[in-house]
Scaffold this motif. Sequence first.
Motif, PDB file in Angstrom:
ATOM      1  N   GLY A  75      -2.166   2.451  21.866  1.00  0.00           N
ATOM      2  CA  GLY A  75      -2.204   1.603  22.068  1.00  0.00           C
ATOM      3  C   GLY A  75      -3.128   0.680  21.030  1.00  0.00           C
ATOM      4  N   ASN A  76      -3.579  -0.057  21.844  1.00  0.00           N
ATOM      5  CA  ASN A  76      -4.659  -1.632  21.506  1.00  0.00           C
ATOM      6  C   ASN A  76      -5.608  -0.962  20.177  1.00  0.00           C
ATOM      7  OD1 ASN A  76      -6.612  -0.573  22.644  1.00  0.00           O
ATOM      8  ND2 ASN A  76      -6.570  -2.539  23.518  1.00  0.00           N
ATOM      9  N   GLN A  77      -5.313   0.028  19.381  1.00  0.00           N
ATOM     10  CA  GLN A  77      -6.434   0.493  18.061  1.00  0.00           C
ATOM     11  C   GLN A  77      -5.386   0.798  17.248  1.00  0.00           C
ATOM     12  OE1 GLN A  77      -8.288   4.432  19.213  1.00  0.00           O
ATOM     13  NE2 GLN A  77      -9.666   4.073  17.527  1.00  0.00           N
ATOM     14  N   LYS A  78      -5.981   0.088  16.039  1.00  0.00           N
ATOM     15  CA  LYS A  78      -5.332   0.082  14.676  1.00  0.00           C
ATOM     16  C   LYS A  78      -6.521   0.611  13.833  1.00  0.00           C
ATOM     17  CE  LYS A  78      -2.932  -3.659  11.848  1.00  0.00           C
ATOM     18  NZ  LYS A  78      -3.196  -4.519  11.591  1.00  0.00           N
ATOM     19  N   THR A  79      -5.445   1.538  13.044  1.00  0.00           N
ATOM     20  CA  THR A  79      -5.998   2.414  12.189  1.00  0.00           C
ATOM     21  C   THR A  79      -5.309   2.635  11.051  1.00  0.00           C
ATOM     22  OG1 THR A  79      -7.208   3.858  13.491  1.00  0.00           O
ATOM     23  CG2 THR A  79      -7.647   4.814  11.286  1.00  0.00           C
ATOM     24  N   GLU A  80      -6.239   1.930   9.751  1.00  0.00           N
ATOM     25  CA  GLU A  80      -5.568   2.070   8.372  1.00  0.00           C
ATOM     26  C   GLU A  80      -5.463   2.820   7.402  1.00  0.00           C
ATOM     27  OE1 GLU A  80      -3.676  -2.730   8.798  1.00  0.00           O
ATOM     28  OE2 GLU A  80      -5.386  -2.442   7.303  1.00  0.00           O
ATOM     29  N   ALA A  81      -5.352   3.241   6.219  1.00  0.00           N
ATOM     30  CA  ALA A  81      -6.102   4.412   5.422  1.00  0.00           C
ATOM     31  C   ALA A  81      -4.995   3.660   4.025  1.00  0.00           C
ATOM     32  CB  ALA A  81      -5.653   5.344   5.552  1.00  0.00           C
ATOM     33  N   GLU A  82      -5.431   3.718   3.017  1.00  0.00           N
ATOM     34  CA  GLU A  82      -4.879   4.063   1.723  1.00  0.00           C
ATOM     35  C   GLU A  82      -4.176   5.094   1.431  1.00  0.00           C
ATOM     36  OE1 GLU A  82      -4.499   1.354  -0.325  1.00  0.00           O
ATOM     37  OE2 GLU A  82      -5.144   0.338   1.341  1.00  0.00           O
ATOM     38  N   LEU A  83      -2.617   5.399   1.002  1.00  0.00           N
ATOM     39  CA  LEU A  83      -1.943   6.563   0.376  1.00  0.00           C
ATOM     40  C   LEU A  83      -1.994   6.551  -1.227  1.00  0.00           C
ATOM     41  CD1 LEU A  83       0.268   5.933   2.629  1.00  0.00           C
ATOM     42  CD2 LEU A  83      -0.761   8.249   2.876  1.00  0.00           C
ATOM     43  N   ALA A  84      -2.580   7.628  -1.371  1.00  0.00           N
ATOM     44  CA  ALA A  84      -2.421   8.053  -2.905  1.00  0.00           C
ATOM     45  C   ALA A  84      -1.929   9.390  -3.673  1.00  0.00           C
ATOM     46  CB  ALA A  84      -4.098   8.250  -3.179  1.00  0.00           C
ATOM     47  N   PRO A  85      -1.517   9.590  -4.646  1.00  0.00           N
ATOM     48  CA  PRO A  85      -0.414  10.962  -4.909  1.00  0.00           C
ATOM     49  C   PRO A  85      -1.512  10.866  -4.712  1.00  0.00           C
ATOM     50  CG  PRO A  85      -0.342   8.267  -6.465  1.00  0.00           C
ATOM     51  CD  PRO A  85      -1.016   8.012  -5.054  1.00  0.00           C
ATOM     52  N   ALA A  86      -0.872  12.712  -4.323  1.00  0.00           N
ATOM     53  CA  ALA A  86      -1.917  13.728  -4.234  1.00  0.00           C
ATOM     54  C   ALA A  86      -0.831  15.281  -5.115  1.00  0.00           C
ATOM     55  CB  ALA A  86      -2.127  14.577  -3.018  1.00  0.00           C
ATOM     56  N   GLY A  87      -0.146  14.972  -6.234  1.00  0.00           N
ATOM     57  CA  GLY A  87       0.605  16.496  -6.546  1.00  0.00           C
ATOM     58  C   GLY A  87       1.850  15.563  -6.205  1.00  0.00           C
ATOM     59  N   ASP A  88       2.843  16.610  -5.392  1.00  0.00           N
ATOM     60  CA  ASP A  88       4.307  15.706  -4.932  1.00  0.00           C
ATOM     61  C   ASP A  88       3.807  15.426  -3.394  1.00  0.00           C
ATOM     62  OD1 ASP A  88       3.401  17.939  -2.404  1.00  0.00           O
ATOM     63  OD2 ASP A  88       5.194  19.482  -2.281  1.00  0.00           O
ATOM     64  N   LYS A  89       3.329  14.512  -3.551  1.00  0.00           N
ATOM     65  CA  LYS A  89       3.203  13.718  -1.350  1.00  0.00           C
ATOM     66  C   LYS A  89       2.038  12.455  -2.180  1.00  0.00           C
ATOM     67  CE  LYS A  89      -0.030  17.384  -0.268  1.00  0.00           C
ATOM     68  NZ  LYS A  89       0.472  17.561  -1.742  1.00  0.00           N
ATOM     69  N   LEU A  90       2.304  11.968  -1.050  1.00  0.00           N
ATOM     70  CA  LEU A  90       1.177  10.388  -1.230  1.00  0.00           C
ATOM     71  C   LEU A  90      -0.106  11.211  -0.019  1.00  0.00           C
ATOM     72  CD1 LEU A  90       2.903   7.513  -1.405  1.00  0.00           C
ATOM     73  CD2 LEU A  90       1.789   8.288  -3.398  1.00  0.00           C
ATOM     74  N   GLU A  91      -1.396  11.041   0.040  1.00  0.00           N
ATOM     75  CA  GLU A  91      -1.919  11.025   1.467  1.00  0.00           C
ATOM     76  C   GLU A  91      -2.732  10.431   1.125  1.00  0.00           C
ATOM     77  OE1 GLU A  91      -2.565  15.467   0.082  1.00  0.00           O
ATOM     78  OE2 GLU A  91      -5.524  14.612  -0.194  1.00  0.00           O
ATOM     79  N   ALA A  92      -3.459  10.647   2.714  1.00  0.00           N
ATOM     80  CA  ALA A  92      -4.860   9.735   3.482  1.00  0.00           C
ATOM     81  C   ALA A  92      -5.491  10.873   3.822  1.00  0.00           C
ATOM     82  CB  ALA A  92      -4.344   8.483   3.857  1.00  0.00           C
ATOM     83  N   LYS A  93      -6.356  10.783   3.206  1.00  0.00           N
ATOM     84  CA  LYS A  93      -8.235  12.170   3.840  1.00  0.00           C
ATOM     85  C   LYS A  93      -9.043  10.406   4.428  1.00  0.00           C
ATOM     86  CE  LYS A  93      -7.948  15.003   0.578  1.00  0.00           C
ATOM     87  NZ  LYS A  93      -8.902  16.254  -0.746  1.00  0.00           N
ATOM     88  N   GLY A  94      -9.269  11.991   6.348  1.00  0.00           N
ATOM     89  CA  GLY A  94     -10.690  10.754   7.377  1.00  0.00           C
ATOM     90  C   GLY A  94     -10.440  11.317   8.341  1.00  0.00           C
ATOM     91  N   SER A  95     -10.395  10.542   9.103  1.00  0.00           N
ATOM     92  CA  SER A  95     -10.641  10.661  10.587  1.00  0.00           C
ATOM     93  C   SER A  95      -9.606  10.000  11.408  1.00  0.00           C
ATOM     94  CB  SER A  95     -11.850  10.443  11.497  1.00  0.00           C
ATOM     95  OG  SER A  95     -12.292  10.533  12.401  1.00  0.00           O
ATOM     96  N   PHE A  96      -8.492  10.453  11.570  1.00  0.00           N
ATOM     97  CA  PHE A  96      -7.251   9.692  12.940  1.00  0.00           C
ATOM     98  C   PHE A  96      -7.273  10.721  13.566  1.00  0.00           C
ATOM     99  CE2 PHE A  96      -6.525  10.274   8.084  1.00  0.00           C
ATOM    100  CZ  PHE A  96      -6.350   8.854   7.347  1.00  0.00           C
TER     101      PHE A  96
END
Length: 123
Positions: A75-96
């Motif tokens: 909706g009108n809620q926007k969440t941003e997070a940084e993606l970092a390499p973690a093995g064979d993928k990029l990932e972001a940890k947090g509450s989404f």
Amino acid sequence: MKAKTLALSVLLAFSGFAFAGPDDHTPKHGGIFVEGKAADVEVVAKPELIQVYVYDHGKPAKLDGAKGKLTLLNGNQKTEAELAPAGDKLEAKGSFKVAKGTKGIALVTLAGKPAFTARFEVK
């Protein structure tokens, strides 16, 4: 007769590439597959973790020096997070907030290559 046999053999040989080509677009990790010009990605979105698998012509891309940014829209809620390499993928940890209809944009930069985006929607 030999020409027909040869033509049939060639046709059958090349038809296999259409079904077993290198660019398999089925999700391998239970996520959302997004086909792109620069690369393909699979996004696995969970409330506590977002994972982005990057593929270059069907093979996992090298993520040394890679980085990214993830934007989720609810909706009108926007969440941003940084993606970092973690093995064979990029990932972001947090509450989404990840629910049906959540839209997202992953901005990915691989080392030495221009950034590209992958847009997705949780179904």
